[in-house]
Structure formats: structure tokens, C-alpha cells
Motif scaffolding. Sequence first.
Motif, short mmCIF file in Angstrom:
data_model
loop_
_atom_site.label_atom_id
_atom_site.label_comp_id
_atom_site.label_asym_id
_atom_site.label_seq_id
_atom_site.Cartn_x
_atom_site.Cartn_y
_atom_site.Cartn_z
N VAL A 48 36.64 -38.88 -8.03
CA VAL A 48 36.57 -40.26 -8.61
C VAL A 48 36.31 -40.55 -9.76
N LEU A 49 37.28 -39.16 -11.02
CA LEU A 49 37.55 -39.28 -12.26
C LEU A 49 39.33 -39.86 -11.64
N GLY A 50 40.18 -39.41 -10.72
CA GLY A 50 41.54 -39.54 -11.00
C GLY A 50 41.49 -40.90 -10.21
N THR A 51 40.68 -41.47 -9.67
CA THR A 51 40.93 -42.18 -8.73
C THR A 51 40.11 -43.55 -9.68
N PHE A 52 39.48 -43.80 -11.15
CA PHE A 52 38.70 -45.13 -11.82
C PHE A 52 40.41 -44.46 -13.17
N PHE A 53 40.46 -43.70 -13.20
CA PHE A 53 41.44 -44.07 -14.27
C PHE A 53 42.93 -44.28 -14.12
N ILE A 54 43.28 -44.53 -12.51
CA ILE A 54 44.42 -44.71 -11.67
C ILE A 54 44.24 -46.59 -11.86
N ILE A 55 43.11 -47.03 -11.75
CA ILE A 55 42.71 -48.33 -11.07
C ILE A 55 42.02 -48.84 -12.83
N PHE A 56 41.01 -48.50 -13.68
CA PHE A 56 41.18 -49.02 -14.92
C PHE A 56 42.26 -48.85 -15.32
N THR A 57 43.17 -48.19 -15.52
CA THR A 57 44.88 -48.17 -16.41
C THR A 57 45.49 -48.99 -15.69
N PRO A 115 41.20 -30.60 6.12
CA PRO A 115 40.30 -30.86 6.82
C PRO A 115 39.45 -32.31 7.13
N TRP A 116 38.94 -32.88 8.69
CA TRP A 116 39.07 -33.93 9.01
C TRP A 116 37.61 -33.97 7.96
N LYS A 117 36.43 -32.72 7.75
CA LYS A 117 35.53 -33.12 7.61
C LYS A 117 34.83 -33.62 6.46
N GLN A 118 35.75 -33.16 5.64
CA GLN A 118 36.25 -33.42 3.99
C GLN A 118 36.68 -34.96 3.73
N VAL A 119 37.00 -35.53 4.75
CA VAL A 119 37.95 -37.30 4.67
C VAL A 119 36.63 -37.89 4.77
N PRO A 120 35.41 -38.18 4.99
CA PRO A 120 34.61 -38.55 4.31
C PRO A 120 34.21 -39.08 3.52
N MET A 121 33.51 -37.68 2.48
CA MET A 121 33.37 -37.50 0.90
C MET A 121 34.86 -37.53 -0.02
N TYR A 122 36.08 -37.62 0.53
CA TYR A 122 37.17 -37.94 -0.54
C TYR A 122 36.98 -39.84 0.05
N ILE A 123 37.23 -40.28 0.75
CA ILE A 123 37.00 -41.30 0.75
C ILE A 123 35.82 -42.44 -0.26
N ALA A 124 34.61 -41.75 -0.29
CA ALA A 124 33.53 -42.51 -0.05
C ALA A 124 34.13 -42.22 -1.98
N ALA A 125 34.52 -40.72 -2.91
CA ALA A 125 34.66 -40.43 -3.73
C ALA A 125 35.60 -41.21 -4.63
N GLN A 126 36.73 -41.89 -3.63
CA GLN A 126 37.86 -42.18 -3.67
C GLN A 126 36.99 -43.57 -4.86
N LEU A 127 36.73 -43.98 -3.49
CA LEU A 127 35.67 -45.96 -3.75
C LEU A 127 34.34 -46.14 -4.70
N MET A 128 34.31 -45.48 -4.41
CA MET A 128 33.26 -45.22 -6.55
C MET A 128 34.06 -44.84 -7.77
N GLY A 129 35.04 -44.42 -7.35
CA GLY A 129 35.76 -44.43 -8.05
C GLY A 129 36.96 -45.40 -8.97
#
Length: 274
Positions: A48-57, A115-129
Amino acid sequence: MTKNIEGSINEVNDIELEEGSVPKSDKKGDAWASAAFVTLAQKLFAEVLGTFFIIFTGCGSVVVNKLYDGIVTFPGICVVWGLIVMVMIYSVGHISGAHFNPAVTITFAIFRRFPWKQVPMYIAAQLMGSILASGTLALMFDIPEKDYFGTIPAGSPWQSFAMEIVISFLLMFVISGVATDNRAIGELAGIAVGMTIMLNVLVGGPISGASMNPARSIGPAIVKHVYKGLWVYIFGPPIGTIAGAFCYNLIRFTDKPLREITKTSSFLRSVSKD
């Protein structure tokens, strides 16, 4: 990137981990600094933090350039995108793997490096950021509709679609080389990926906006309610990244013994020997 974008730095004794596993730390003091004890929640927060600062900057440079008479300039925007990706890779790559991109996450899962089981959570975190960063920019600046900081095809949607596939292919090809192959210099992964982003924006920016990342396009679209050509940025990057990883895997294989291959896997290791 189960091995992380900085995976080569943390690998010891050439032990290859099983999918989804994490290395064990031999030092009690390294508990919170290594990937061994990092929880899924911490990884998601890092995304979330990484995506936030990439998009913000990155998007922020676009906003400032449009609102203040081109003060940043187009080459400057390209440099900003490359630098912020590089900075965030080195900042949290050892925690979450520094995906920041649903297309990259999906591709690594397809090729069994995440791991596939973490894919939906990672994508959700990236979209949130991305949404949070876009919302922050919208609150900070009075952005007129003509100064939209998202991605819209400059010409034909199919032209932009093709451009997104090509530049996403190059991005994932480079990531596969520097972040998943033990023969690469892992310590320079962030620089290589950041430079690739910069070059891709320089070439593809005037055509498609050089998204290479569904989250980068979806966040601004949701905040500003601009959905023109959004399908280009949802489907183009994953097609490109999957093809890029597939092509790198075709040339990955070698008949050299593992011990010989890993002799040159670390820039720092080679320097220390000299």
C-alpha cells in the motif's frame, strides 16, 4: 516476487526456497529486519505504501507540470517515474517483494514465484495505494478536467493497447532477469527496473501514457471518474508481463553447474573478493 526484487541480496548458501516459504533468520536481532518474521499484514501494508508513493510522486509530477506551465517538463516526468520506482524497490523490496503492480503479481504467480492465495490481497493493497494517492492529489490541487493525471489513449485505443503490451513486456523481461535469476547482479535490480520504467515512459508516454500497471490507471480513473479507454490499461499490461516472463524463461536455462553460475550472482560479493 517471492524472492523479492532484492532477492539476490538475501539469498545465502544458494538455498532455493519452496513456493510461499520464507527463510529462517539465525540472528535474533534480525527478526524484524529480515523476511523471516514479516507477517502478511506487514507485506500488504508495504505494498500500500509503496504503491501510494509511486502514484503520488509520478502522477504528482504530471499534475505539477500541467498546472505550473510545464515546469517539470516531459523528460523530467520520465525521470521522476523511474526514480520513485527505484527508491521504493530499495525501501520495501525486502519486505513485500516490491510488486506495486497487479500485472507483475499475477505474472509471478503464473510462473510459480508467488503464492496464488496472496494474489487477491496484493492486488487489493495495490489498488488501495493507488486510490489513496490519487485522492490525495485531488484534494491538494484544484485539477480541471483537461489536466487529468491518469492515462488516456492519445490516438487509437488499439495503438495504445499495443504500446502497453510492448513496454510491459520489456519491463517484465528486465524484472525476470535481475530479480529472479541468480546469475544477475541482484543489488542493482532497483536501478535496472527504475531505468526501464524511465525509458518506457519516454517512449510510450506520448502514445498511451505508459501505464504498464493497471493500478496506476485504475486509481486516478476512480477518483476523477474518467474511464475512457480504461480497458487498455487493465488488459494490456498483464498480457505484456506474462509474455515477457515467458520469453525470459525460454533463455534462462543453462548447462553450467550451479556453483559456477552463482560465482557472479552478487556485485558486492565479487567486489569483496577483489
